[in-house]
Design an enzyme around this catalytic site. Structure first.
Site, PDB file in Angstrom:
ATOM      1  N   HIS A 350      -1.127  -4.804  -2.288  1.00 52.83           N
ATOM      2  CA  HIS A 350      -0.790  -4.973  -0.879  1.00 52.83           C
ATOM      3  C   HIS A 350      -1.440  -6.240  -0.294  1.00 52.83           C
ATOM      4  CE1 HIS A 350      -0.775  -3.073   3.439  1.00 52.83           C
ATOM      5  NE2 HIS A 350       0.041  -4.096   3.330  1.00 52.83           N
ATOM      6  N   HIS A 355       0.041 -10.189   1.910  1.00 53.97           N
ATOM      7  CA  HIS A 355      -0.604 -10.812   3.072  1.00 53.97           C
ATOM      8  C   HIS A 355      -1.298 -12.120   2.713  1.00 53.97           C
ATOM      9  CE1 HIS A 355      -0.436  -7.444   6.080  1.00 53.97           C
ATOM     10  NE2 HIS A 355      -0.170  -6.761   4.970  1.00 53.97           N
ATOM     11  N   HIS A 540       6.466  -6.276   0.179  1.00 51.32           N
ATOM     12  CA  HIS A 540       5.584  -5.721   1.201  1.00 51.32           C
ATOM     13  C   HIS A 540       6.084  -4.365   1.700  1.00 51.32           C
ATOM     14  CE1 HIS A 540       3.916  -5.251   5.355  1.00 51.32           C
ATOM     15  NE2 HIS A 540       2.812  -5.506   4.672  1.00 51.32           N
ATOM     16  N   ASN A 544       3.792  -0.950   1.763  1.00 54.35           N
ATOM     17  CA  ASN A 544       3.204  -0.742   3.085  1.00 54.35           C
ATOM     18  C   ASN A 544       3.759   0.457   3.839  1.00 54.35           C
ATOM     19  OD1 ASN A 544       1.503  -1.910   5.446  1.00 54.35           O
ATOM     20  ND2 ASN A 544       3.513  -1.547   6.354  1.00 54.35           N
ATOM     21  N   ILE A 690       3.215  -6.287   9.984  1.00 50.76           N
ATOM     22  CA  ILE A 690       2.208  -5.257  10.286  1.00 50.76           C
ATOM     23  C   ILE A 690       1.281  -5.107   9.089  1.00 50.76           C
ATOM     24  CG2 ILE A 690       3.490  -3.273   9.399  1.00 50.76           C
ATOM     25  CD1 ILE A 690       2.512  -1.799  11.997  1.00 50.76           C
TER      26      ILE A 690
END
Length: 690
Positions: A350, A355, A540, A544, A690
């Site tokens: 993740h 990110h 993602h 997520n 997010i």
């Protein structure tokens, strides 16, 4: 091509704009600014507050890492290499949340959870080290909740209505969690081996399972430091577990053995993590067998402790057993593996691979491609809000003593571990879904198969759905690139494009020297851009938006294991306690009440879709509407994604697909492109929003 066609006057203005956006690398950045520059991760620790909060700088030879956006805050007093922390973290103003996003996500949810709800929870749980005394106490989180201090009355309920209920007659707020669908359908699914196995293919972390291709299993670490490298999972043990299906050699040849392998990555951290109070760690391997119906069955878990403090290496293999003691040891071993998998998922699958790896692409795009450049226009929707989210993560989630460090197994070594994974495992060319699957032995190239790949496990929900999404993205990118770059020479002569790709490799991801494709042909550019769009969208979404669905009931995915296995150097008293109350041993291994409650609250918020979410293929960029060729290509792309919705529904209704259907099984919908607002376990936004 674009540079050649641009009039000289406009080209000059674009050059000035890019020079302004790059800044000069000096001074502290201020909120209204639009400057994009690079820095190392030197703002995770807080050494001025406490030596315990000092953390190494990530980025460079010792701890390779992607770069983040430079903020230019003053250096700390105790460590001249570290940047001081602040209540707000600079991001260029073009990356900031919109008003709607600020109201629904930033101001009213995550900040409320971090700065109001979690302190209230800490005030309500008197003993921060207390575990759950009974499983019924875990159930109370969902049916009775936790009384919050009177001073929060009414305020949190208005901001966090899904989590906090106001009890009018009692003049108090109650933190009460919604029951995840998997527990509503089957309360004991988390306890079963078949669900443990199924979730490696259709769960929250489908990026770790890999094919076993070599035997015997052997560590690549230095035996002088970590002990004998040979695995304790033997041929005889495997053949005993597969009970006459086939020999080990046949299982390897027919691609029937699979593994979760956290042995070599975690083993160097075991002794360091064990110095932290009330937590522990092992290196681990988990072996699975592919059954004739296409499901995985766990065969064995190996847990390893390296030599330390005069003790020799300890390792033991646990298997599904038919006696009481062995069966409980197996359940405890699974809890350790799940904690390892939870940490790997959060820190690597993740945070690192989506990110963290994406931020340098965003910085380079803004520094090297003008807003008029066609590749800037293509990528811009996929960068929305990511830098703001990452700044928030550095402020409260991945920082020293933040949510991750305080609640996940690697503790204060969490981010250091993600650096090790970046160094050992991350390559740009393996971030493409087909390349990732091939590298793990989960697929082979097959020109006659859909998407040119044949899956090793046919019913692999993440991969099956993901390849359809990947194919749609690649087709759209191909149409787009071929329109603007019909000839290879146009790519090599596009100076902005070449500067962009060079800066990503040499600065943004400058610690990684291998795995970078050349950028000379339309095919090269299509591959690079398809990967860059897949990572913040499909990848993602897969790791997520199912966080609360799969980890909201934390025994299904404990984030930390707090106690050693009862068979590791046990005292007579410890063995007796385990044998008399094995359930208590499992509860003591699980996260504390405070750890579990904090993580559940955060996962609920992070699994949420904002009302202003922009889903992949949904909204066309205004500039594309003016170009009939690009508009038509986008409409085809959008149509392909609508088809994907139907494909996923059909697959989830196909009774022959045992990893998607069955009694109590939650359908796999994480890669359905569109979702309603809220916590839905589906929906693929354009970006890491997010």
């Amino acid at each position: 091509m674009f540079s050649i066609q641009t009039p000289g006057g406009v080209k000059k203005l674009r050059g000035k704009e890019l020079t302004f956006l790059r800044g000069d690398g000096q001074g502290k950045r201020k909120t209204p600014e639009r400057i994009y520059d690079y820095d190392v991760y030197n703002d995770l620790g807080d050494p001025d507050s406490s030596n315990e909060l000092a953390r190494p700088v990530l980025g460079g030879k010792d701890y390779p890492y992607p770069r983040r956006c430079r903020t230019g805050r003053p250096k700390t007093k105790k460590d001249p290499l570290s940047e001081s922390r602040s209540t707000t973290v600079y991001v260029p103003r073009d990356e900031a949340f919109s008003e709607v996003k600020s109201l629904t996500f930033s101001t009213k949810t995550v900040y409320s959870v971090l700065h109001a709800l979690l302190p209230a929870v800490e005030g309500s749980i008197l003993d921060s080290n207390a575990g759950f005394p009974y499983f019924t106490a875990i159930d109370k989180l969902f049916n009775e909740g936790i009384d919050l201090p009177v001073k929060t009355k009414g305020t949190l309920g208005n901001i966090l209505p899904r989590l906090v209920e106001a009890v009018t007659d009692a003049e108090k707020d109650v933190l009460c969690f919604e029951i995840p669908e998997m527990i509503e359908r089957d309360k004991f699914s988390w306890f079963r081996d078949e669900e443990f196995s199924r979730q490696t293919l259709a769960g929250l972390n489908p990026y770790s399972i890999k094919l076993v291709t070599e035997w015997p299993l052997k560590s690549k670490l230095d035996p002088n430091a970590y002990g004998p490298p040979e695995s304790a999972i033997t041929k005889e043990l495997v053949e005993l577990e597969i009970r006459g299906f086939m020999t080990l050699e046949e299982a390897l040849e027919q691609k029937k053995l699979f593994m979760l392998d956290y042995h070599d990555l975690l083993l160097p951290y075991v002794n360091k993590v064990r110095e932290i109070k009330r937590t522990t760690l092992y290196g681990s391997r988990t072996i699975f067998f592919l059954t004739p119906v296409g499901t995985l069955r766990p065969l064995a878990i190996e847990l390893t402790r390296p030599p330390s403090s005069g003790k020799t290496q300890w390792k033991q293999v646990f298997t599904p057993c038919w006696d009481a003691t062995g069966a409980w040891l197996w359940k405890l071993a699974k809890a350790h593996v799940l904690a390892h998998d939870s940490g790997y998922h959060q820190l690597i699958s993740h945070w690192l691979r989506t990110h963290c790896a994406t931020e340098p692409y965003i910085i380079a795009t803004n520094r090297q491609l003008s807003a008029m450049h066609p590749i800037y226009r293509l990528l811009h929707p996929h960068w929305r809000y990511t830098m703001e989210i990452n700044a928030l993560a550095r402020e409260a989630l991945v920082n020293a003593d933040g949510i991750i460090e305080s609640s996940f197994s690697p503790g204060k070594y969490s981010m250091e571990l993600s650096s090790a994974a970046y160094d050992q495992q991350w390559r740009f060319d393996l971030q493409a879904l087909p390349a990732d699957l091939i590298s793990r032995g989960m697929a082979v190239e097959d020109p006659s198969a859909p998407h040119g790949l044949k899956l090793t496990i046919e019913d692999y929900p993440f991969a099956s759905d993901g390849l359809v999404l990947w194919g749609a993205i690649k087709e759209w990118v191909s149409d787009y690139v071929n329109h603007y770059y019909p000839e290879a020479s146009l790519i090599e002569s596009d100076h902005e494009l070449q500067a962009w790709w060079t800066e990503i490799q040499t600065v943004g991801h400058g610690d990684k020297k291998e795995g970078w494709p050349l950028l000379k042909t339309p095919g090269d550019l299509i591959g690079v851009l398809t990967t860059m769009i897949w990572v913040p969208s499909g990848h993602h979404a897969a790791v997520n938006f199912g966080q609360y669905a799969y980890a909201g009931y934390f025994p299904n995915r404990p984030t930390i294991a707090r106690t050693n296995m009862p068979t590791e150097d046990p005292s007579d008293e410890e063995l007796k306690s385990f044998e008399e109350r094995p359930e208590e041993a499992l509860l003591k291994c699980f996260p504390t009440q405070l750890q579990a409650t904090k993580v559940m609250a955060i996962l609920d918020v992070l699994s949420n879709h904002s009302p202003d979410e922009e889903y992949i293929g949904e909204g066309i960029e205004p500039s594309w509407e003016e170009n009939p060729i690009i508009k038509a290509a986008f409409e085809i792309f959008s149509g392909r994604l609508k088809e994907l919705e139907g494909i996923i529904d059909a697959r989830n209704a196909d009774k022959s697909l045992k990893n998607r259907t069955g009694a109590g099984v939650v359908p796999y919908q994480l890669l359905k492109p569109v979702s309603e607002p809220g916590v839905t376990a589906q929906g693929v936004p354009n970006s890491i929003s997010i």
